[in-house]
Design a protein around this motif. Structure first.
Motif, mmCIF file in Angstrom:
data_model
loop_
_atom_site.group_PDB
_atom_site.id
_atom_site.type_symbol
_atom_site.label_atom_id
_atom_site.label_comp_id
_atom_site.label_asym_id
_atom_site.label_seq_id
_atom_site.Cartn_x
_atom_site.Cartn_y
_atom_site.Cartn_z
ATOM 1 N N THR A 1 6.065 -28.451 -18.878
ATOM 2 C CA THR A 1 6.648 -29.154 -20.005
ATOM 3 C C THR A 1 7.975 -28.474 -20.321
ATOM 4 N N GLU A 2 8.751 -29.060 -21.242
ATOM 5 C CA GLU A 2 10.035 -28.445 -21.579
ATOM 6 C C GLU A 2 9.860 -27.055 -22.184
ATOM 7 N N ILE A 3 8.727 -26.817 -22.861
ATOM 8 C CA ILE A 3 8.486 -25.508 -23.482
ATOM 9 C C ILE A 3 8.196 -24.456 -22.416
ATOM 10 N N THR A 4 7.272 -24.758 -21.522
ATOM 11 C CA THR A 4 6.921 -23.787 -20.477
ATOM 12 C C THR A 4 8.090 -23.566 -19.521
ATOM 13 N N LEU A 5 8.863 -24.618 -19.281
ATOM 14 C CA LEU A 5 10.035 -24.477 -18.422
ATOM 15 C C LEU A 5 11.074 -23.576 -19.085
ATOM 16 N N ASP A 6 11.329 -23.786 -20.353
ATOM 17 C CA ASP A 6 12.316 -22.986 -21.077
ATOM 18 C C ASP A 6 11.928 -21.513 -21.071
ATOM 19 N N ASP A 7 10.655 -21.249 -21.277
ATOM 20 C CA ASP A 7 10.180 -19.860 -21.255
ATOM 21 C C ASP A 7 10.408 -19.226 -19.896
ATOM 22 N N ASP A 8 10.141 -19.971 -18.851
ATOM 23 C CA ASP A 8 10.273 -19.421 -17.511
ATOM 24 C C ASP A 8 11.739 -19.223 -17.138
ATOM 25 N N LEU A 9 12.602 -20.121 -17.591
ATOM 26 C CA LEU A 9 14.025 -19.978 -17.307
ATOM 27 C C LEU A 9 14.603 -18.736 -17.976
#
Length: 358
Positions: free
Chosen positions: A30-38
């Motif tokens: 999701t955009e949240i998990t992606l943002d955290d990983d980035l």
């Protein structure tokens, strides 16, 4: 199903390209998990080192703000997510290729402009979304080479499309287009025009001006005839017409009406080389005999006068042929059957079909 989607890359060195690619495809993000990983990735490698970012096949509804940190990004793949918005900020990236197919984008979801920072966009894929009209901001992209917007609900092609003079592939299959504007004929660099599975009844005569056109896909429309000048397309090697009234009617009307007794007798005289002349036959009959046309079938010595078969060859599926090629035959029996060829993936029956126009 026709597929012509070209994904460009400036690097010919595979290893170098892989090092500059960040692949998050098929990770159920999701955009949240992606943002955290980035954010976590920043400790390993700076964002500016990446030129390709793969975010395809995830659960993204919107794009994380951290995406704008990829200041050298050339290729961005957002396909097969749940995106409802492409923010204007995406245009701050120096993208060459933007793939956003198979999402939930509408015309209001798109950026106000697709003019990318420092590098001109060359490829844009918006297929499989919910667009209802041709995105007008796309016509600003004078250097765009590949534009895909198939599988939407577009009802018309922009009359300003003539401005896209670098366009090589225009793919608009699977929409609700009923009319093709004359200005399409001014796209001098166009090599592939995909208009299959629409509601098109007529093609403009200007199609014959597309001198670079190699592939023209028109299957599953409402075409009843083609512009006669289409034979001027000397580079055309692929034409798909199946599932049009044009083809269906010709197949249904394949049988010829019987030739008249006059024609039958005249054919016998010409084929058998029976002498005739003034004093033997009336002048009108002599003139009729002199109007004989030879059958184009090289294995047939026959002639025809009024009764003939109009025969056209065209490519379907993945065959190759210079089309259309109109011929006049003395009989439907003169159509030589196409030899059987091994079937290839996605092709049913012969790769080449012959259709009677009559």
């Amino acid at each position: 199903m026709f597929k012509m989607e070209v994904y460009t890359s400036d690097s010919s060195d595979t290893e170098s390209r892989e090092q500059k690619t960040l692949d998050y495809g098929r990770m159920d993000l999701t955009e949240i998990t992606l943002d955290d990983d980035l954010h976590a990735k920043k400790a390993l490698k700076t964002h500016k080192d990446f030129e390709t970012l793969m975010l395809n096949h995830n659960r993204l509804v919107q794009l994380p703000a951290s995406l704008t940190k990829f200041t050298n990004l050339k290729v961005l793949d957002l396909s097969s997510n749940r995106l409802v918005q492409l923010p204007d900020a995406i245009c701050n990236l120096p993208l060459v290729t933007l793939i956003a197919k198979n999402n939930q984008l509408t015309n209001k979801s798109l950026p106000k402009s697709f003019m990318m920072r420092s590098v001109t966009l060359k490829e844009l894929n918006l297929s499989g979304n919910q667009l209802t009209h041709f995105p007008e901001q796309v016509v600003e992209l004078k250097q765009l080479r590949y534009f895909y917007a198939g599988g939407n609900k577009i009802t018309a092609i922009s009359k300003d499309i003539w401005r896209m003079q670098s366009l090589q592939v225009l793919s608009l299959g699977g929409n609700l287009i009923s009319d093709v504007p004359e200005v399409v004929g001014s796209l001098s660099q166009l090599q592939a025009l995909v208009l299959c599975d629409n509601l098109i009844e007529n093609l403009p005569a200007s199609i014959a001006h597309l001198n670079s056109l190699k592939s023209l896909l028109l299957h599953k429309n409402r075409l009843r005839h083609l512009p006669k000048d289409i034979i001027a397309l000397k580079n055309l090697t692929e034409l798909s017409l199946r599932d049009n009234p044009l083809v269906v009617r010709f197949v249904q009307d394949i049988a010829m009406t019987p030739p008249s007794l006059m024609e039958c007798a005249a054919r016998v005289i010409k084929v058998s080389s029976i002498p005739y002349g003034p004093g033997i036959l009336p002048r009108t009959v002599i003139e009729y005999l002199q109007s004989a046309n030879c059958c184009v079938n090289p294995n047939c010595k026959g002639v025809f006068f009024d009764n003939r078969v109009e025969h056209i060859k065209f490519v379907d599926f993945c065959g190759k042929y210079r089309v259309p090629l109109l011929q006049y035959l003395c009989s439907s029996k003169c159509i030589q059957p196409e030899p059987e060829r091994p079937q290839t993936s996605g092709a049913n029956g012969y790769m080449m079909r012959k259709v009677l126009l009559g």
